[in-house]
Design a protein around this motif. Structure first.
Motif, PDB file in Angstrom:
ATOM      1  N   GLU A  16       0.838  -1.196   0.000  1.00  0.00           N
ATOM      2  CA  GLU A  16       0.000   0.000   0.000  1.00  0.00           C
ATOM      3  C   GLU A  16       0.875   1.249   0.000  1.00  0.00           C
ATOM      4  N   VAL A  19       2.360   1.621  -3.375  1.00  0.00           N
ATOM      5  CA  VAL A  19       1.343   2.062  -4.321  1.00  0.00           C
ATOM      6  C   VAL A  19       1.026   3.527  -4.071  1.00  0.00           C
ATOM      7  N   SER A  20       0.916   3.915  -2.772  1.00  0.00           N
ATOM      8  CA  SER A  20       0.603   5.307  -2.468  1.00  0.00           C
ATOM      9  C   SER A  20       1.755   6.220  -2.909  1.00  0.00           C
ATOM     10  N   LYS A  21       2.981   5.731  -2.809  1.00  0.00           N
ATOM     11  CA  LYS A  21       4.123   6.533  -3.283  1.00  0.00           C
ATOM     12  C   LYS A  21       4.218   6.498  -4.811  1.00  0.00           C
ATOM     13  N   GLU A  22       3.783   5.388  -5.397  1.00  0.00           N
ATOM     14  CA  GLU A  22       3.887   5.212  -6.840  1.00  0.00           C
ATOM     15  C   GLU A  22       2.912   6.124  -7.581  1.00  0.00           C
ATOM     16  N   GLU A  23       1.729   6.341  -7.038  1.00  0.00           N
ATOM     17  CA  GLU A  23       0.743   7.188  -7.703  1.00  0.00           C
ATOM     18  C   GLU A  23       1.275   8.600  -7.940  1.00  0.00           C
ATOM     19  N   PRO A  24       1.819   9.273  -6.900  1.00  0.00           N
ATOM     20  CA  PRO A  24       2.373  10.608  -7.182  1.00  0.00           C
ATOM     21  C   PRO A  24       3.544  10.533  -8.169  1.00  0.00           C
ATOM     22  N   HIS A  26       3.890   8.325 -10.518  1.00  0.00           N
ATOM     23  CA  HIS A  26       3.300   8.081 -11.833  1.00  0.00           C
ATOM     24  C   HIS A  26       2.700   9.379 -12.384  1.00  0.00           C
ATOM     25  N   ARG A  27       1.998  10.113 -11.506  1.00  0.00           N
ATOM     26  CA  ARG A  27       1.456  11.401 -11.942  1.00  0.00           C
ATOM     27  C   ARG A  27       2.588  12.338 -12.376  1.00  0.00           C
ATOM     28  N   ARG A  28       3.670  12.322 -11.619  1.00  0.00           N
ATOM     29  CA  ARG A  28       4.819  13.188 -11.941  1.00  0.00           C
ATOM     30  C   ARG A  28       5.439  12.760 -13.272  1.00  0.00           C
TER      31      ARG A  28
END
Length: 148
Positions: A16, A19-24, A26-28
């Motif tokens: 988790e 994934v929570s670190k990956e989302e920003p 990925h957005r970046r």
């Protein structure tokens, strides 16, 4: 089993967190990709504009060169016409000077001839006067009447 369950929960939390670190991230990454695409697009536009400017400058330079050569040709033609006209005027002036010199020479010869004619006329008049005087003297000596 409890340890496995704890391990599973721990892995889920780690997952988790990833994934929570990956989302920003990925957005970046998406933002960076979009920014890069925008930069490439702008670079393409600037490249096209620079090429257009360079082509216009080249066309203007070619046109200026063409106009300069045309003006040089006109100036050259005008200079040649001026030189030709000056040669014609010089030739006319030389002819006029020659004609004036011939007229002066004729005038000088005419005056000289008139002077020679005047001198001859005076000499003839003197000679005529001498002959008349001799005829009168001879007529007087011979006793003939004198006619005047």
């Amino acid at each position: 089993a409890k340890a496995a369950l704890l391990r599973k929960e721990h892995l889920e939390l780690v997952l988790e967190e990833i994934v929570s670190k990956e989302e920003p991230l990925h957005r970046r990454v998406v933002e960076v990709d979009e920014e890069a695409a925008e930069r490439r697009h702008l670079n393409n536009i600037f490249t096209i504009q620079r090429r257009d400017i360079a082509e216009r400058e080249t066309a203007q330079r070619v046109e200026r060169d063409r106009l300069r050569r045309l003006q040089e040709q006109k100036d050259n033609d005008r200079r040649l016409q001026d030189e030709q006209r000056q040669r014609e005027l010089d030739a006319e002036a030389a002819e006029a000077e020659e004609e004036l010199a011939r007229q002066r020479q004729r005038s000088k010869r005419r005056k000289q001839q008139e002077e020679e004619d005047r001198i001859r006329a005076e000499e003839l008049a003197k000679l005529f006067e001498k002959e008349r005087a001799a005829v009168e003297y001879g007529a007087t000596a011979a006793g003939l009447p004198q006619y005047r």
